[in-house]
Design a protein around this motif. Structure first.
Motif, mmCIF file in Angstrom:
data_model
loop_
_atom_site.group_PDB
_atom_site.id
_atom_site.type_symbol
_atom_site.label_atom_id
_atom_site.label_comp_id
_atom_site.label_asym_id
_atom_site.label_seq_id
_atom_site.Cartn_x
_atom_site.Cartn_y
_atom_site.Cartn_z
ATOM 1 N N LYS A 70 31.186 43.548 39.929
ATOM 2 C CA LYS A 70 31.024 44.714 40.801
ATOM 3 C C LYS A 70 31.656 44.416 42.153
ATOM 4 N N VAL A 71 32.361 45.409 42.719
ATOM 5 C CA VAL A 71 33.034 45.227 44.001
ATOM 6 C C VAL A 71 31.995 45.053 45.102
ATOM 7 N N CYS A 72 32.125 43.969 45.848
ATOM 8 C CA CYS A 72 31.188 43.712 46.944
ATOM 9 C C CYS A 72 31.911 43.491 48.272
ATOM 10 N N GLY A 73 33.246 43.510 48.252
ATOM 11 C CA GLY A 73 34.013 43.362 49.486
ATOM 12 C C GLY A 73 35.484 43.585 49.214
ATOM 13 N N ILE B 183 31.389 34.823 42.285
ATOM 14 C CA ILE B 183 32.283 35.663 43.087
ATOM 15 C C ILE B 183 33.715 35.386 42.664
ATOM 16 N N GLU B 184 34.449 36.477 42.439
ATOM 17 C CA GLU B 184 35.841 36.384 42.026
ATOM 18 C C GLU B 184 36.673 37.241 42.981
ATOM 19 N N ILE B 185 37.812 36.717 43.435
ATOM 20 C CA ILE B 185 38.735 37.475 44.288
ATOM 21 C C ILE B 185 39.917 37.877 43.426
ATOM 22 N N VAL B 186 40.161 39.191 43.349
ATOM 23 C CA VAL B 186 41.225 39.718 42.490
ATOM 24 C C VAL B 186 42.008 40.788 43.253
ATOM 25 N N PRO B 187 43.235 41.086 42.793
ATOM 26 C CA PRO B 187 43.980 42.186 43.422
ATOM 27 C C PRO B 187 43.214 43.511 43.296
ATOM 28 N N PHE B 188 43.317 44.322 44.329
ATOM 29 C CA PHE B 188 42.701 45.649 44.392
ATOM 30 C C PHE B 188 43.438 46.561 43.408
ATOM 31 N N LYS B 189 42.694 47.187 42.498
ATOM 32 C CA LYS B 189 43.259 48.129 41.532
ATOM 33 C C LYS B 189 42.624 49.500 41.739
ATOM 34 N N ARG B 190 43.263 50.515 41.188
ATOM 35 C CA ARG B 190 42.754 51.885 41.338
ATOM 36 C C ARG B 190 41.307 52.016 40.869
ATOM 37 N N GLU B 191 40.931 51.283 39.865
ATOM 38 C CA GLU B 191 39.559 51.360 39.349
ATOM 39 C C GLU B 191 38.529 50.889 40.373
ATOM 40 N N LYS C 170 30.095 44.484 51.566
ATOM 41 C CA LYS C 170 28.910 45.329 51.403
ATOM 42 C C LYS C 170 27.710 44.644 52.064
ATOM 43 N N LYS C 171 26.909 45.411 52.790
ATOM 44 C CA LYS C 171 25.830 44.843 53.608
ATOM 45 C C LYS C 171 24.952 43.846 52.870
ATOM 46 N N GLU C 172 24.542 44.168 51.658
ATOM 47 C CA GLU C 172 23.624 43.274 50.949
ATOM 48 C C GLU C 172 24.277 41.970 50.486
ATOM 49 N N PHE C 173 25.603 41.859 50.629
ATOM 50 C CA PHE C 173 26.308 40.640 50.220
ATOM 51 C C PHE C 173 26.825 39.831 51.411
ATOM 52 N N ARG C 174 26.536 40.281 52.621
ATOM 53 C CA ARG C 174 27.001 39.552 53.806
ATOM 54 C C ARG C 174 26.258 38.234 53.944
ATOM 55 N N GLY C 175 26.939 37.242 54.495
ATOM 56 C CA GLY C 175 26.341 35.930 54.694
ATOM 57 C C GLY C 175 26.444 35.013 53.490
ATOM 58 N N LEU C 176 27.175 35.435 52.453
ATOM 59 C CA LEU C 176 27.320 34.628 51.240
ATOM 60 C C LEU C 176 28.686 33.955 51.137
ATOM 61 N N GLY C 177 29.507 34.074 52.181
ATOM 62 C CA GLY C 177 30.835 33.453 52.164
ATOM 63 C C GLY C 177 31.925 34.319 51.566
ATOM 64 N N ILE C 178 31.614 35.569 51.273
ATOM 65 C CA ILE C 178 32.605 36.459 50.661
ATOM 66 C C ILE C 178 33.723 36.786 51.644
#
Length: 152
Positions: free
Chosen positions: A52-55, A2-10, A74-82
């Motif tokens: 892939k964007v998950c949150g 999991i990587e946290i990055v600035p939100f971009k138009r893409e 995203k629902k399928e990624f909840r509970g993973l600490g995101i």
């Protein structure tokens, strides 16, 4: 990974899909884009899982505080600490910018979100009656102070 990055138009289409799947009254794609890319007060991050964007999460820096506007995973990624990672990214910006604290509103019925916020040090400080237009549900106002109140 999991990587946290600035939100971009893409990331916009994926963020909008998460918005639609997370909220009963979602922001429009146009409102998300305008807030994330045109509002000079805004700070937005996305969480990427295998690129892939998950949150995502966003806040406004208003004078001496941060107002968290959106946070969703995203629902399928909840509970993973995101959600925790996104909250920490916003908090880091708050500390860098010497904000006094961060605040947000949460539905009184949204126990999972309240637990996430409490786990991250947020405390209920008030109630906004009939805050949500769709159901007239109350919102809890939660705060996390970033500096020692004695300094203020």
């Amino acid at each position: 990974m999991i990587e946290i990055v600035p939100f971009k138009r893409e990331h916009l289409d994926d963020v909008y899909d998460i918005e639609l799947g997370s909220f009963s009254v979602p922001w429009s794609k146009e409102d998300l884009a305008k807030d994330a890319f045109e509002n000079k007060l805004s700070v937005y991050f996305v969480a990427l899982y295998d690129k892939k964007v998950c949150g995502y999460a966003g806040m406004w820096h208003v004078v001496t505080e941060g107002h968290i506007t959106n946070i969703a995973v995203k629902k399928e990624f909840r509970g993973l600490g995101i959600g925790d990672r996104l909250m920490k990214a916003l908090e880091e910006v708050g500390r860098e910018r010497q904000m006094l604290g961060l605040t947000l509103e949460v539905r009184v019925s949204n126990g999972p979100a309240q637990r996430l916020y409490a786990k991250n040090g947020y405390k209920v400080e008030g109630v906004r009656k009939n805050y949500y237009a769709d159901t007239k549900e109350d919102a809890l106002i939660m705060w996390k102070y970033l500096i020692d109140e004695e300094v203020v």
